[in-house]
Scaffold this motif. Structure first.
Motif, PDB file in Angstrom:
ATOM      1  N   GLU A  54      -4.570  14.600  15.250  1.00 13.30           N
ATOM      2  CA  GLU A  54      -3.184  14.177  14.950  1.00 13.30           C
ATOM      3  C   GLU A  54      -2.495  15.062  13.916  1.00 13.30           C
ATOM      4  O   GLU A  54      -1.293  15.041  13.793  1.00 13.30           O
ATOM      5  CB  GLU A  54      -3.203  12.761  14.348  1.00 13.30           C
ATOM      6  N   GLY A  55      -3.269  15.770  13.100  1.00 14.00           N
ATOM      7  CA  GLY A  55      -2.705  16.494  11.962  1.00 14.00           C
ATOM      8  C   GLY A  55      -2.567  15.559  10.787  1.00 14.00           C
ATOM      9  O   GLY A  55      -3.020  14.434  10.860  1.00 14.00           O
ATOM     10  N   PRO A  56      -1.999  16.009   9.692  1.00 16.14           N
ATOM     11  CA  PRO A  56      -1.295  17.275   9.497  1.00 16.14           C
ATOM     12  C   PRO A  56      -2.237  18.485   9.355  1.00 16.14           C
ATOM     13  O   PRO A  56      -3.339  18.333   8.847  1.00 16.14           O
ATOM     14  CB  PRO A  56      -0.576  17.038   8.158  1.00 16.14           C
ATOM     15  N   HIS A  57      -1.747  19.626   9.828  1.00 11.57           N
ATOM     16  CA  HIS A  57      -2.510  20.857   9.659  1.00 11.57           C
ATOM     17  C   HIS A  57      -1.752  21.927   8.878  1.00 11.57           C
ATOM     18  O   HIS A  57      -2.242  23.037   8.726  1.00 11.57           O
ATOM     19  CB  HIS A  57      -2.944  21.400  11.026  1.00 11.57           C
ATOM     20  N   GLN A  58      -0.567  21.582   8.445  1.00 13.93           N
ATOM     21  CA  GLN A  58       0.190  22.544   7.620  1.00 13.93           C
ATOM     22  C   GLN A  58       0.212  22.037   6.173  1.00 13.93           C
ATOM     23  O   GLN A  58      -0.228  20.943   5.889  1.00 13.93           O
ATOM     24  CB  GLN A  58       1.617  22.712   8.174  1.00 13.93           C
ATOM     25  N   TYR A  59       0.755  22.861   5.287  1.00 12.78           N
ATOM     26  CA  TYR A  59       0.795  22.507   3.855  1.00 12.78           C
ATOM     27  C   TYR A  59       1.302  21.086   3.644  1.00 12.78           C
ATOM     28  O   TYR A  59       2.260  20.660   4.292  1.00 12.78           O
ATOM     29  CB  TYR A  59       1.796  23.400   3.103  1.00 12.78           C
ATOM     30  N   SER A  60       0.686  20.411   2.676  1.00 14.65           N
ATOM     31  CA  SER A  60       1.303  19.163   2.202  1.00 14.65           C
ATOM     32  C   SER A  60       2.262  19.557   1.076  1.00 14.65           C
ATOM     33  O   SER A  60       2.312  20.734   0.691  1.00 14.65           O
ATOM     34  CB  SER A  60       0.232  18.209   1.680  1.00 14.65           C
ATOM     35  N   VAL A  61       2.980  18.575   0.549  1.00 14.51           N
ATOM     36  CA  VAL A  61       3.748  18.824  -0.681  1.00 14.51           C
ATOM     37  C   VAL A  61       2.763  19.433  -1.674  1.00 14.51           C
ATOM     38  O   VAL A  61       1.619  18.978  -1.762  1.00 14.51           O
ATOM     39  CB  VAL A  61       4.283  17.491  -1.257  1.00 14.51           C
ATOM     40  N   THR A  62       3.175  20.440  -2.396  1.00 12.24           N
ATOM     41  CA  THR A  62       2.208  21.179  -3.209  1.00 12.24           C
ATOM     42  C   THR A  62       1.446  20.303  -4.216  1.00 12.24           C
ATOM     43  O   THR A  62       0.266  20.497  -4.452  1.00 12.24           O
ATOM     44  CB  THR A  62       2.869  22.410  -3.880  1.00 12.24           C
ATOM     45  N   TRP A  63       2.076  19.285  -4.795  1.00  7.56           N
ATOM     46  CA  TRP A  63       1.351  18.448  -5.766  1.00  7.56           C
ATOM     47  C   TRP A  63       0.676  17.241  -5.118  1.00  7.56           C
ATOM     48  O   TRP A  63       0.223  16.332  -5.792  1.00  7.56           O
ATOM     49  CB  TRP A  63       2.256  18.021  -6.926  1.00  7.56           C
ATOM     50  N   GLY A  64       0.586  17.251  -3.781  1.00  9.02           N
ATOM     51  CA  GLY A  64      -0.153  16.187  -3.088  1.00  9.02           C
ATOM     52  C   GLY A  64       0.728  15.445  -2.102  1.00  9.02           C
ATOM     53  O   GLY A  64       1.898  15.173  -2.390  1.00  9.02           O
ATOM     54  N   ALA A  65       0.147  15.107  -0.947  1.00 14.97           N
ATOM     55  CA  ALA A  65       0.902  14.376   0.079  1.00 14.97           C
ATOM     56  C   ALA A  65       1.329  13.017  -0.484  1.00 14.97           C
ATOM     57  O   ALA A  65       0.592  12.407  -1.260  1.00 14.97           O
ATOM     58  CB  ALA A  65       0.023  14.176   1.308  1.00 14.97           C
ATOM     59  N   GLN A  66       2.513  12.580  -0.066  1.00 11.32           N
ATOM     60  CA  GLN A  66       3.059  11.320  -0.594  1.00 11.32           C
ATOM     61  C   GLN A  66       2.080  10.145  -0.408  1.00 11.32           C
ATOM     62  O   GLN A  66       1.798   9.415  -1.353  1.00 11.32           O
ATOM     63  CB  GLN A  66       4.396  11.017   0.108  1.00 11.32           C
ATOM     64  N   ASN A  67       1.540   9.991   0.818  1.00 12.14           N
ATOM     65  CA  ASN A  67       0.663   8.825   1.042  1.00 12.14           C
ATOM     66  C   ASN A  67      -0.659   8.946   0.278  1.00 12.14           C
ATOM     67  O   ASN A  67      -1.224   7.953  -0.164  1.00 12.14           O
ATOM     68  CB  ASN A  67       0.426   8.560   2.545  1.00 12.14           C
ATOM     69  N   PHE A  68      -1.115  10.173   0.071  1.00 11.86           N
ATOM     70  CA  PHE A  68      -2.330  10.383  -0.727  1.00 11.86           C
ATOM     71  C   PHE A  68      -2.071   9.961  -2.182  1.00 11.86           C
ATOM     72  O   PHE A  68      -2.844   9.215  -2.785  1.00 11.86           O
ATOM     73  CB  PHE A  68      -2.754  11.855  -0.672  1.00 11.86           C
ATOM     74  N   ARG A  69      -0.953  10.417  -2.727  1.00  8.67           N
ATOM     75  CA  ARG A  69      -0.644  10.072  -4.122  1.00  8.67           C
ATOM     76  C   ARG A  69      -0.422   8.572  -4.281  1.00  8.67           C
ATOM     77  O   ARG A  69      -0.828   7.974  -5.277  1.00  8.67           O
ATOM     78  CB  ARG A  69       0.572  10.858  -4.616  1.00  8.67           C
ATOM     79  N   GLU A  70       0.203   7.950  -3.280  1.00  3.75           N
ATOM     80  CA  GLU A  70       0.445   6.505  -3.387  1.00  3.75           C
ATOM     81  C   GLU A  70      -0.875   5.729  -3.370  1.00  3.75           C
ATOM     82  O   GLU A  70      -1.086   4.820  -4.169  1.00  3.75           O
ATOM     83  CB  GLU A  70       1.361   6.028  -2.252  1.00  3.75           C
ATOM     84  N   ALA A  71      -1.772   6.131  -2.453  1.00  5.68           N
ATOM     85  CA  ALA A  71      -3.066   5.431  -2.371  1.00  5.68           C
ATOM     86  C   ALA A  71      -3.885   5.675  -3.637  1.00  5.68           C
ATOM     87  O   ALA A  71      -4.545   4.765  -4.157  1.00  5.68           O
ATOM     88  CB  ALA A  71      -3.831   5.900  -1.135  1.00  5.68           C
ATOM     89  N   LEU A  72      -3.841   6.904  -4.149  1.00  7.13           N
ATOM     90  CA  LEU A  72      -4.589   7.230  -5.365  1.00  7.13           C
ATOM     91  C   LEU A  72      -4.033   6.463  -6.565  1.00  7.13           C
ATOM     92  O   LEU A  72      -4.787   5.921  -7.381  1.00  7.13           O
ATOM     93  CB  LEU A  72      -4.534   8.744  -5.622  1.00  7.13           C
ATOM     94  N   ALA A  73      -2.700   6.411  -6.664  1.00  8.44           N
ATOM     95  CA  ALA A  73      -2.067   5.703  -7.792  1.00  8.44           C
ATOM     96  C   ALA A  73      -2.462   4.234  -7.763  1.00  8.44           C
ATOM     97  O   ALA A  73      -2.796   3.642  -8.800  1.00  8.44           O
ATOM     98  CB  ALA A  73      -0.552   5.848  -7.722  1.00  8.44           C
ATOM     99  N   GLU A  74      -2.485   3.674  -6.562  1.00  5.79           N
ATOM    100  CA  GLU A  74      -2.825   2.245  -6.433  1.00  5.79           C
ATOM    101  C   GLU A  74      -4.273   2.019  -6.889  1.00  5.79           C
ATOM    102  O   GLU A  74      -4.568   1.114  -7.660  1.00  5.79           O
ATOM    103  CB  GLU A  74      -2.623   1.850  -4.964  1.00  5.79           C
ATOM    104  N   LYS A  75      -5.169   2.906  -6.435  1.00  2.55           N
ATOM    105  CA  LYS A  75      -6.593   2.750  -6.785  1.00  2.55           C
ATOM    106  C   LYS A  75      -6.816   2.973  -8.292  1.00  2.55           C
ATOM    107  O   LYS A  75      -7.498   2.181  -8.948  1.00  2.55           O
ATOM    108  CB  LYS A  75      -7.447   3.739  -5.984  1.00  2.55           C
ATOM    109  N   GLN A  76      -6.249   4.023  -8.839  1.00  2.00           N
ATOM    110  CA  GLN A  76      -6.483   4.305 -10.265  1.00  2.00           C
ATOM    111  C   GLN A  76      -5.824   3.252 -11.152  1.00  2.00           C
ATOM    112  O   GLN A  76      -6.354   2.904 -12.200  1.00  2.00           O
ATOM    113  CB  GLN A  76      -6.022   5.720 -10.630  1.00  2.00           C
ATOM    114  N   THR A  77      -4.690   2.721 -10.741  1.00  2.00           N
ATOM    115  CA  THR A  77      -4.053   1.645 -11.498  1.00  2.00           C
ATOM    116  C   THR A  77      -5.021   0.461 -11.577  1.00  2.00           C
ATOM    117  O   THR A  77      -5.200  -0.148 -12.631  1.00  2.00           O
ATOM    118  CB  THR A  77      -2.730   1.211 -10.813  1.00  2.00           C
TER     119      THR A  77
END
Ligand code: GLN
Length: 385
Positions: A54-77
């Motif tokens: 399904e991808g993605p296979h191209q660059y994510s946002v340089t400081w991290g994909a939005q859904n990755f950062r959201e899931a990480l923020a939720e877990k670390q919180t």
């Protein structure tokens, strides 16, 4: 030809990675470089297979994909007990290795000083030098590897810009107590020093010890750059996905450093890891139970073999005292250990700023049959070495 960069002259290649190569050459059980020999969670691998199509296979946002950062923020919180903003306070990196390097380059100017506890994970020495800075080492003393308050006060009085805190610590497995962390915090505030943490073993902390996130201590959020990784928590050390969590004033600069260093962490792997970041608390309890069982098995085996060793409170490393074998060089001992006993280990000297030659580091992030095979060899070590 003209000389190469002077910045690199102060350090050697990584001894840990070198020992993995030596271990492989001798077909030894590799207990040197710390990584598991068991699979990542199946759900994560199933998701990776989907992402492959399904991808993605191209660059994510340089400081991290939005859904990755959201899931990480939720877990670390959830675990840190402090709200993390996915949009402004996270930089996804290529492992904690890049996170630490980027954190140092974000904070340090050439000539700055950095406090590092010794023994320390070897990357920090190289990171400090690559940033053009200078380490101030503060020893951790056996048996419980505490620092002396006066040593730390003396180090802070030398005008450092930052302190590196590896907690739980590699190679000691020390889990810093709340009191120790509060003492560091008090000095960091008094001398206006940044604290760069490496918390990759945050979920591998053995009872009754508990992990305290430095950034969550009162007043410490503003000056803490928390670095960590998904490598150890989800058994994916080869995926190279880690992160920095820090206040927006810091991540703004860290994002620039990270962007020019690597552009970004692998997009398909970030996408797959969203699944892991959404695991329930039971995943972390089970992970800890798995490692605790390995720890008990390994320590019992070392005790039965009569080899003096450290007792890790966290992470998955044990230091063994090899004084009785009469080697002058722990590197030579480790080479012989790989060759004659078939076990890969890391010479302790690679972790110490002081002249220490009587310790080696083994890790127990291996399946039980592998650990039993290693312990069987260690039980005969006096006949072999
Ligand atoms: N952190 C692990 C260790 O100390 C692996 C280091 C590495 O090679 N990135 O062995």
């Amino acid at each position: 030809m003209r000389e190469l960069s002077r910045r690199t002259a102060g350090f050697t290649d990584s001894v840990i990675r070198r020992m993995t190569r030596i271990s492989n050459e001798h077909n030894a059980i590799n207990l040197s470089q710390g990584f598991p020999d068991f699979d990542p969670p199946k759900e994560l691998l199933d998701r990776l297979a989907e992402v492959a199509l399904e991808g993605p296979h191209q660059y994510s946002v340089t400081w991290g994909a939005q859904n990755f950062r959201e899931a990480l923020a939720e877990k670390q919180t959830r675990f840190m007990g402090r709200k993390v903003d996915p949009d402004r306070e996270i930089v996804a990196t290529c492992g904690s290795t890049e996170a630490m390097m980027a954190a140092m380059m974000t904070v340090l100017n050439p000539g700055d000083k950095v406090i590092v506890f010794s023994p320390f994970y070897e990357n920090y020495g190289a990171d400090v030098m690559l940033s053009g800075a200078e380490p101030i080492y503060v020893p951790l003393h056996p048996p419980d590897f505490r620092f002396l308050k006066e040593d730390l006060e003396t180090a802070f009085a030398q005008n450092p810009k930052a302190l590196v805190l590896c907690n739980p610590s590699n190679p000691l497995g020390k889990v810093f107590t709340r009191d120790e962390l509060q003492f560091i915090a008090k000095l960091a505030e008094e001398y206006d020093v940044y604290v760069i943490t490496d918390e990759v073993y945050e979920h591998i902390v053995y009872s009754p010890h508990v992990h305290t996130y430095f950034a969550a201590l009162p007043g410490m959020w503003e000056r803490t750059i928390s670095c960590s990784s998904l490598s150890k928590t989800y058994s994916v050390t080869g995926w190279r996905v880690g992160y920095i969590i820090a206040p927006p004033e810091i991540t703004e600069t860290a994002r620039k450093v990270h962007d020019f260093l690597t552009v970004g962490a692998a997009a398909p792997l970030q996408e797959a890891l969203v699944t892991a970041l959404k695991f329930k608390d039971s995943y972390y309890r089970d992970l800890l139970e798995v490692y605790d069982k390995k720890r008990r098995l390994f320590i019992r085996g070392l005790d039965e073999a009569g080899i003096p060793h450290t007792d890790p409170q966290g992470a998955y490393y044990v230091m063994l005292d090899i004084s009785e074998f009469g080697y002058d060089s722990d590197q030579e001992f480790c080479e012989d250990l790989a060759k004659k006993a078939g076990i890969g280990a890391v010479p302790g000297s690679s972790f110490f700023s002081e002249d220490v030659n009587h310790l080696i580091r083994l890790h127990f992030a291996k399946s039980e049959p592998t650990l039993n095979a290693a312990l069987e060899k260690l039980s005969r070590i006096r006949d072999i070495m």
